[in-house]
Design a protein around this motif. Structure first.
Motif, PDB file in Angstrom:
ATOM      1  N   LEU A  35      15.194  45.482  67.859  1.00 44.60           N
ATOM      2  CA  LEU A  35      14.257  45.209  66.767  1.00 44.60           C
ATOM      3  C   LEU A  35      13.775  43.757  66.811  1.00 44.60           C
ATOM      4  N   ARG A  36      14.689  42.846  67.090  1.00 45.08           N
ATOM      5  CA  ARG A  36      14.290  41.434  67.204  1.00 45.08           C
ATOM      6  C   ARG A  36      13.308  41.231  68.353  1.00 45.08           C
ATOM      7  N   ALA A  37      13.454  42.042  69.398  1.00 47.96           N
ATOM      8  CA  ALA A  37      12.578  41.922  70.569  1.00 47.96           C
ATOM      9  C   ALA A  37      11.236  42.621  70.365  1.00 47.96           C
TER      10      ALA A  37
ATOM     11  N   LYS B 160      29.991  49.429  67.512  1.00 50.20           N
ATOM     12  CA  LYS B 160      29.538  48.037  67.452  1.00 50.20           C
ATOM     13  C   LYS B 160      28.438  47.772  68.474  1.00 50.20           C
ATOM     14  N   LYS B 161      28.637  48.271  69.688  1.00 51.58           N
ATOM     15  CA  LYS B 161      27.636  48.072  70.734  1.00 51.58           C
ATOM     16  C   LYS B 161      26.317  48.730  70.343  1.00 51.58           C
ATOM     17  N   ALA B 162      26.389  49.937  69.789  1.00 53.02           N
ATOM     18  CA  ALA B 162      25.173  50.648  69.391  1.00 53.02           C
ATOM     19  C   ALA B 162      24.419  49.874  68.313  1.00 53.02           C
ATOM     20  N   LYS B 163      25.147  49.371  67.332  1.00 48.62           N
ATOM     21  CA  LYS B 163      24.503  48.621  66.250  1.00 48.62           C
ATOM     22  C   LYS B 163      23.930  47.304  66.761  1.00 48.62           C
ATOM     23  N   ASP B 164      24.703  46.589  67.583  1.00 47.99           N
ATOM     24  CA  ASP B 164      24.237  45.300  68.113  1.00 47.99           C
ATOM     25  C   ASP B 164      22.985  45.474  68.973  1.00 47.99           C
ATOM     26  N   LEU B 165      22.973  46.512  69.797  1.00 47.05           N
ATOM     27  CA  LEU B 165      21.803  46.757  70.646  1.00 47.05           C
ATOM     28  C   LEU B 165      20.574  47.082  69.801  1.00 47.05           C
TER      29      LEU B 165
ATOM     30  N   ALA C 130      25.902  56.710  66.679  1.00 45.00           N
ATOM     31  CA  ALA C 130      24.478  56.928  66.395  1.00 45.00           C
ATOM     32  C   ALA C 130      24.154  56.550  64.956  1.00 45.00           C
ATOM     33  N   LYS C 131      25.047  56.893  64.038  1.00 45.48           N
ATOM     34  CA  LYS C 131      24.813  56.561  62.633  1.00 45.48           C
ATOM     35  C   LYS C 131      24.827  55.051  62.411  1.00 45.48           C
ATOM     36  N   ALA C 132      25.669  54.335  63.178  1.00 50.12           N
ATOM     37  CA  ALA C 132      25.691  52.874  63.075  1.00 50.12           C
ATOM     38  C   ALA C 132      24.341  52.298  63.495  1.00 50.12           C
TER      39      ALA C 132
ATOM     40  N   GLU D 276      18.095  52.040  77.883  1.00 51.82           N
ATOM     41  CA  GLU D 276      19.079  53.042  78.286  1.00 51.82           C
ATOM     42  C   GLU D 276      20.493  52.634  77.882  1.00 51.82           C
ATOM     43  N   ALA D 277      20.711  51.334  77.675  1.00 57.84           N
ATOM     44  CA  ALA D 277      22.038  50.858  77.290  1.00 57.84           C
ATOM     45  C   ALA D 277      22.465  51.446  75.947  1.00 57.84           C
ATOM     46  N   LEU D 278      21.491  51.753  75.089  1.00 53.81           N
ATOM     47  CA  LEU D 278      21.831  52.354  73.799  1.00 53.81           C
ATOM     48  C   LEU D 278      22.358  53.772  73.995  1.00 53.81           C
ATOM     49  N   LYS D 279      21.764  54.522  74.910  1.00 57.21           N
ATOM     50  CA  LYS D 279      22.290  55.854  75.224  1.00 57.21           C
ATOM     51  C   LYS D 279      23.733  55.748  75.712  1.00 57.21           C
ATOM     52  N   GLU D 280      23.971  54.769  76.575  1.00 55.07           N
ATOM     53  CA  GLU D 280      25.316  54.583  77.115  1.00 55.07           C
ATOM     54  C   GLU D 280      26.313  54.258  76.006  1.00 55.07           C
ATOM     55  N   ALA D 281      25.870  53.473  75.021  1.00 57.09           N
ATOM     56  CA  ALA D 281      26.760  53.128  73.908  1.00 57.09           C
ATOM     57  C   ALA D 281      27.160  54.373  73.123  1.00 57.09           C
ATOM     58  N   LEU D 282      26.236  55.316  72.986  1.00 53.07           N
ATOM     59  CA  LEU D 282      26.553  56.553  72.272  1.00 53.07           C
ATOM     60  C   LEU D 282      27.549  57.388  73.069  1.00 53.07           C
TER      61      LEU D 282
END
Length: 210
Positions: A29-31, A19-24, A70-72, A7-13
């Motif tokens: 993916l690593r997880a 930066k937060k969206a890309k880092d998350l 989102a594009k990031a 859900e943190a990715l939704k919050e980043a959007l």
């Protein structure tokens, strides 16, 4: 990976934080989170942004920043989806928005790419001339148009008419806030998609690749 963490990715959007969206996305993916599941989270987040915009809680510049976030995220996850799906070769879709933002277009594009389609982005505020030139210079199976404003319905009809003069056999699907099945028939589109998942189903049918 917990649902709360995703859900943190939704919050980043919603926060318009690229930066937060890309880092998350990279973290997920690593997880071991599947790319298609990340795209689903992005789509859900963009739908929330669209709802906030319609309610007047976000304004157009903020919506555009959310779309960029989102594009990031998509810039990280889509290459993986393309590698997984490239061998399927479902078809080529040119997509554009007749309106001033590309929230819906971004959702639909990412879902189509995830399903194996090659998507060519014509951008926002597309005009009949832009579409004509694009179709002359690209081999395309389907023209997908997002119509946000009722004032753009007549322009969309003109786009479709002129597109078919360039490519007589092209299939056209439409969607967006200003569209309905009845309006789609009126402007002579081949199909209307209510949401991204329906757009994928329609694209499969129109290309004969179910």
């Amino acid at each position: 990976m917990s649902k709360v963490r995703l859900e943190a990715l939704k919050e980043a959007l919603i926060e318009q934080n690229q930066k937060k969206a890309k880092d998350l996305t990279e973290e997920f993916l690593r997880a071991g989170v599947q790319p298609k599941d990340i795209i689903e989270v992005i789509s859900d987040g963009l739908k929330l942004v669209g709802d906030l915009f319609e309610r007047g809680e976000l304004f157009l510049p903020e919506v555009m920043r959310s779309a960029n976030a989102a594009k990031a995220s998509l810039s990280v996850v889509l290459p993986m989806m393309v590698k997984e799906k490239a061998r399927e070769g479902r078809g080529v879709i040119a997509i554009g928005s007749l309106g001033p933002h590309d929230i819906g277009k971004t959702i639909v594009s990412s879902t189509l790419i995830a399903d194996g389609f090659r998507v060519l982005d014509m951008g926002i505020n597309v005009t009949p001339g832009v579409v004509e030139d694009f179709l002359r210079n690209n081999e395309v199976d389907i023209l997908a148009l997002s119509i946000l404003l009722t004032s753009d319905i007549d322009k969309c009809a003109n786009v479709i008419e002129r597109a078919r003069k360039v490519r007589g056999g092209i299939k056209v699907m439409v969607g967006g806030a200003a569209m309905s099945p009845e309006t789609a028939r009126k402007i002579k589109a081949d199909a209307y998609g209510r949401d991204a998942n329906e757009a994928v189903k329609i694209a499969r049918e129109l290309t004969g690749r179910r």
